[in-house]
Design a protein around this motif. Structure first.
Motif, mmCIF file in Angstrom:
data_model
loop_
_atom_site.group_PDB
_atom_site.id
_atom_site.type_symbol
_atom_site.label_atom_id
_atom_site.label_comp_id
_atom_site.label_asym_id
_atom_site.label_seq_id
_atom_site.Cartn_x
_atom_site.Cartn_y
_atom_site.Cartn_z
ATOM 1 N N VAL A 309 -26.968 0.736 -5.412
ATOM 2 C CA VAL A 309 -28.255 0.929 -6.094
ATOM 3 C C VAL A 309 -29.401 0.654 -5.126
ATOM 4 O O VAL A 309 -30.373 1.426 -5.058
ATOM 5 N N ASN A 310 -29.298 -0.418 -4.356
ATOM 6 C CA ASN A 310 -30.350 -0.735 -3.386
ATOM 7 C C ASN A 310 -30.455 0.341 -2.306
ATOM 8 O O ASN A 310 -31.553 0.676 -1.849
ATOM 9 N N ALA A 311 -29.319 0.879 -1.902
ATOM 10 C CA ALA A 311 -29.338 1.958 -0.910
ATOM 11 C C ALA A 311 -30.059 3.182 -1.457
ATOM 12 O O ALA A 311 -30.884 3.798 -0.765
ATOM 13 N N ALA A 312 -29.749 3.530 -2.707
ATOM 14 C CA ALA A 312 -30.407 4.679 -3.329
ATOM 15 C C ALA A 312 -31.910 4.459 -3.426
ATOM 16 O O ALA A 312 -32.714 5.358 -3.119
ATOM 17 N N LYS A 313 -32.316 3.261 -3.825
ATOM 18 C CA LYS A 313 -33.746 2.958 -3.939
ATOM 19 C C LYS A 313 -34.439 2.979 -2.588
ATOM 20 O O LYS A 313 -35.635 3.292 -2.499
ATOM 21 N N ALA A 314 -33.689 2.663 -1.537
ATOM 22 C CA ALA A 314 -34.271 2.661 -0.190
ATOM 23 C C ALA A 314 -34.397 4.062 0.395
ATOM 24 O O ALA A 314 -35.033 4.243 1.443
ATOM 25 N N GLY A 315 -33.773 5.038 -0.260
ATOM 26 C CA GLY A 315 -33.887 6.411 0.205
ATOM 27 C C GLY A 315 -32.632 7.004 0.801
ATOM 28 O O GLY A 315 -32.664 8.109 1.358
ATOM 29 N N VAL A 316 -31.500 6.298 0.706
ATOM 30 C CA VAL A 316 -30.241 6.867 1.175
ATOM 31 C C VAL A 316 -29.814 7.967 0.209
ATOM 32 O O VAL A 316 -29.701 7.722 -0.995
ATOM 33 N N PRO A 317 -29.585 9.192 0.672
ATOM 34 C CA PRO A 317 -29.142 10.263 -0.237
ATOM 35 C C PRO A 317 -27.788 9.925 -0.860
ATOM 36 O O PRO A 317 -26.862 9.485 -0.173
ATOM 37 N N ILE A 318 -27.670 10.127 -2.167
ATOM 38 C CA ILE A 318 -26.439 9.859 -2.890
ATOM 39 C C ILE A 318 -25.939 11.174 -3.475
ATOM 40 O O ILE A 318 -26.650 11.833 -4.240
ATOM 41 N N ALA A 319 -24.717 11.554 -3.113
ATOM 42 C CA ALA A 319 -24.156 12.821 -3.581
ATOM 43 C C ALA A 319 -22.996 12.585 -4.526
ATOM 44 O O ALA A 319 -22.295 11.570 -4.461
ATOM 45 N N PHE A 320 -22.789 13.549 -5.403
ATOM 46 C CA PHE A 320 -21.737 13.536 -6.419
ATOM 47 C C PHE A 320 -20.377 13.826 -5.798
ATOM 48 O O PHE A 320 -20.206 14.794 -5.050
ATOM 49 N N GLY A 321 -19.411 12.961 -6.112
ATOM 50 C CA GLY A 321 -18.017 13.196 -5.753
ATOM 51 C C GLY A 321 -17.156 12.448 -6.734
ATOM 52 O O GLY A 321 -17.561 11.384 -7.224
ATOM 53 N N THR A 322 -15.990 12.938 -7.037
ATOM 54 C CA THR A 322 -15.175 12.317 -8.083
ATOM 55 C C THR A 322 -13.855 11.748 -7.603
ATOM 56 O O THR A 322 -13.163 11.079 -8.370
ATOM 57 N N ASP A 323 -13.488 11.997 -6.339
ATOM 58 C CA ASP A 323 -12.137 11.654 -5.875
ATOM 59 C C ASP A 323 -11.103 12.390 -6.719
ATOM 60 O O ASP A 323 -10.017 11.866 -7.018
ATOM 61 N N ALA A 324 -11.451 13.607 -7.126
ATOM 62 C CA ALA A 324 -10.579 14.410 -7.995
ATOM 63 C C ALA A 324 -9.181 14.525 -7.395
ATOM 64 O O ALA A 324 -9.006 14.727 -6.195
ATOM 65 N N GLY A 325 -8.194 14.410 -8.266
ATOM 66 C CA GLY A 325 -6.804 14.378 -7.871
ATOM 67 C C GLY A 325 -6.208 13.007 -8.036
ATOM 68 O O GLY A 325 -4.984 12.847 -8.089
ATOM 69 N N SER A 326 -7.073 11.972 -8.109
ATOM 70 C CA SER A 326 -6.596 10.617 -8.399
ATOM 71 C C SER A 326 -6.055 10.569 -9.828
ATOM 72 O O SER A 326 -6.469 11.358 -10.681
ATOM 73 N N PRO A 327 -5.143 9.629 -10.124
ATOM 74 C CA PRO A 327 -4.609 9.551 -11.487
ATOM 75 C C PRO A 327 -5.702 9.403 -12.532
ATOM 76 O O PRO A 327 -6.617 8.585 -12.392
ATOM 77 N N ALA A 328 -5.647 10.237 -13.560
ATOM 78 C CA ALA A 328 -6.616 10.317 -14.666
ATOM 79 C C ALA A 328 -7.911 11.005 -14.273
ATOM 80 O O ALA A 328 -8.839 11.076 -15.070
ATOM 81 N N VAL A 329 -7.984 11.531 -13.052
ATOM 82 C CA VAL A 329 -9.202 12.221 -12.598
ATOM 83 C C VAL A 329 -8.834 13.650 -12.223
ATOM 84 O O VAL A 329 -8.588 13.977 -11.048
ATOM 85 N N GLY A 330 -8.781 14.511 -13.239
ATOM 86 C CA GLY A 330 -8.528 15.921 -12.980
ATOM 87 C C GLY A 330 -9.733 16.582 -12.344
ATOM 88 O O GLY A 330 -10.845 16.037 -12.334
ATOM 89 N N HIS A 331 -9.517 17.773 -11.835
ATOM 90 C CA HIS A 331 -10.611 18.488 -11.166
ATOM 91 C C HIS A 331 -11.624 19.057 -12.146
ATOM 92 O O HIS A 331 -12.647 19.588 -11.729
ATOM 93 N N GLU A 332 -11.366 18.922 -13.431
ATOM 94 C CA GLU A 332 -12.341 19.329 -14.437
ATOM 95 C C GLU A 332 -13.244 18.172 -14.856
ATOM 96 O O GLU A 332 -14.186 18.365 -15.640
ATOM 97 N N ILE A 333 -13.012 16.975 -14.340
ATOM 98 C CA ILE A 333 -13.798 15.795 -14.705
ATOM 99 C C ILE A 333 -15.114 15.814 -13.938
ATOM 100 O O ILE A 333 -15.131 15.667 -12.715
ATOM 101 N N VAL A 334 -16.209 15.997 -14.664
ATOM 102 C CA VAL A 334 -17.531 16.066 -14.053
ATOM 103 C C VAL A 334 -18.501 15.103 -14.732
ATOM 104 O O VAL A 334 -19.091 14.221 -14.096
ATOM 105 N N ALA A 335 -18.676 15.266 -16.038
ATOM 106 C CA ALA A 335 -19.684 14.490 -16.763
ATOM 107 C C ALA A 335 -19.487 12.978 -16.659
ATOM 108 O O ALA A 335 -20.472 12.243 -16.501
ATOM 109 N N PRO A 336 -18.258 12.444 -16.755
ATOM 110 C CA PRO A 336 -18.117 10.986 -16.677
ATOM 111 C C PRO A 336 -18.663 10.388 -15.388
ATOM 112 O O PRO A 336 -19.261 9.306 -15.399
ATOM 113 N N GLU A 337 -18.467 11.074 -14.285
ATOM 114 C CA GLU A 337 -19.013 10.600 -12.999
ATOM 115 C C GLU A 337 -20.536 10.585 -13.030
ATOM 116 O O GLU A 337 -21.180 9.591 -12.669
#
Length: 414
Positions: A309-337
């Motif tokens: 959170v502090n990194a984001a507030k300082a201006g570090v770009p934060i990008a979306f990634g899900t580690d898709a393929g992990s157990p319980a994380v299918g490649h259709e999982i988007v909204a929970p992340e």
């Protein structure tokens, strides 16, 4: 630049799987351009020759003979980018056992299945960060028209010190010269970036090895990203010159300042925690009870995310990634992340969350001149959603159509 991968020399008479580039104008839609916070409540998007021809309010739509698609009650936005995923993992079973036991043919089938899942979820670009060598072949299959899928950026095999973290799915190497050889093997195979596993419980790689693997990546014109999950590791790889941090974790102000000064982004991956902390979901995937309790405590502990959170507030770009393929994380999982990113404050609101999966991700992969926003002249990578994700990110579960470069990959209206 390095020589192309061997498969790029093959003459393709015609693709096995191809779709026409359509000419269409989507009308009466809510349009999220991802240019700042721009929202066009009653707008249109016109695509032609694989590009976005025009975007604007319905009042500005001139005469056109393009096919009109009425999108009343729907939202149009750029296709999403999952910046951390593993196509050859199925999202169900143990990662180590899959990596060691799956035949290459099974890895190919899993990748194909997950490519379709991504398209149905509105993901038009996947940054595949490795599971053995499967992603080399997934990219070839897409680009040679053998199988439909999202755009891919691949690392080949992630590189790790011999016996290091997740050695069972990586290219092991020892010594500076062997690190350089490992990079060159990924380059020869057609990698778009290099990934290293820089730590687990302890720091990995000697200084000489870390310097060599980063230098060799840059000598070959490729960015390098690092699995780095706590302060000492993040600080170290940033000092040595990686281009991106995967996962992230606890960070001091000094480490955050290095990331800011060097313009190094972080791809956060909360989905494994979030999904495995959900008892109802986790038990369907045989997640052990002790692991569920561990995940629940992690999700409920806000101090765990202070550094991010502090990194984001300082201006570090934060990008979306899900580690898709992990157990319980299918490649259709988007909204929970995305919802969890908003909840803990690494993004400010739903629109910022959507930007993390579009224009922010496009910038990280140096593709923002082509994709990531809906602007005239850019490639027509876009999705049509039933509902308004600004009001409810769960609307992303209702993707109605996905287009890549003007080709309709899924949805009605072909």
């Amino acid at each position: 630049m390095p020589e192309p991968a061997a498969w790029r020399y093959q003459k393709i008479i015609r693709p096995m799987f191809d779709l026409p580039v359509v000419r269409r104008v989507f009308v009466n839609a809510r349009v999220l351009t991802m240019v700042g916070d721009q929202v066009i409540e009653s707008g249109f998007v016109e695509i032609e020759n694989g590009k976005i021809k025009a975007v604007g309010a319905m009042s500005d739509l001139g005469s056109t003979d393009a096919q009109q698609i009425d999108c009343t009650g729907m939202t149009i936005m750029p296709g999403m980018i999952n910046s951390h995923a593993h196509l050859a993992w199925d999202g169900v079973h143990d990662l180590a056992r899959q990596s060691m036991d799956d035949a290459v043919e099974i890895s190919a089938y899993k990748s194909a299945s997950n490519m379709l899942k991504n398209l149905r979820a509105g993901v038009t670009l996947v940054r595949d960060l490795g599971m053995n060598k499967a992603n080399f072949f997934a990219k070839q299959a897409i680009e040679q028209g053998i199988f439909p899928g999202p755009r891919l950026l691949i690392c080949g095999e992630a590189i790790i010190q011999t016996g290091g973290h997740t050695y069972w799915c990586c290219r092991e190497a020892s010594g500076a010269d062997e690190m350089r050889r490992a990079v060159r093997e990924q380059v020869r195979g057609g990698a778009d970036l290099i990934k290293i596993m820089a730590c687990h419980d302890t720091l990995e790689f000697t200084d000489a090895e870390l310097e060599a693997v980063i230098d060799e990546s840059h000598r070959n014109g490729l960015p390098i990203t690092a699995h780095a999950t706590y302060n000492d590791c993040i600080n170290r790889v940033a000092q040595f010159g990686v281009d991106c941090v995967e996962h992230g974790g606890s960070m001091t102000d000094d480490t955050i300042q290095i990331l800011v000064d060097k313009k190094i982004p972080i791809v956060t991956t909360f989905a494994p925690l979030v999904m495995q902390a959900n008892e109802e979901v986790a038990r369907k995937f045989n997640i052990p009870e002790w692991k569920i309790e561990e995940r629940k405590k992690a999700v409920a502990n806000p101090s765990r995310y202070t550094g991010l959170v502090n990194a984001a507030k300082a201006g570090v770009p934060i990008a979306f990634g899900t580690d898709a393929g992990s157990p319980a994380v299918g490649h259709e999982i988007v909204a929970p992340e995305l919802k969890f990113m908003v909840k803990i404050g690494v993004v400010t609101d739903n629109y910022a969350a959507l930007r993390s999966a579009t224009i922010v991700a496009a910038r990280i992969s140096q593709l923002d001149s082509k994709i990531g926003t809906l602007e005239a002249g850019k490639d027509a990578d876009l999705i049509v959603i039933d509902g308004n994700p600004l009001a409810d990110l769960d609307a992303l579960e209702r993707v109605q159509a996905t287009y890549i470069a003007g080709k309709q990959m899924i949805g009605v209206g072909n």
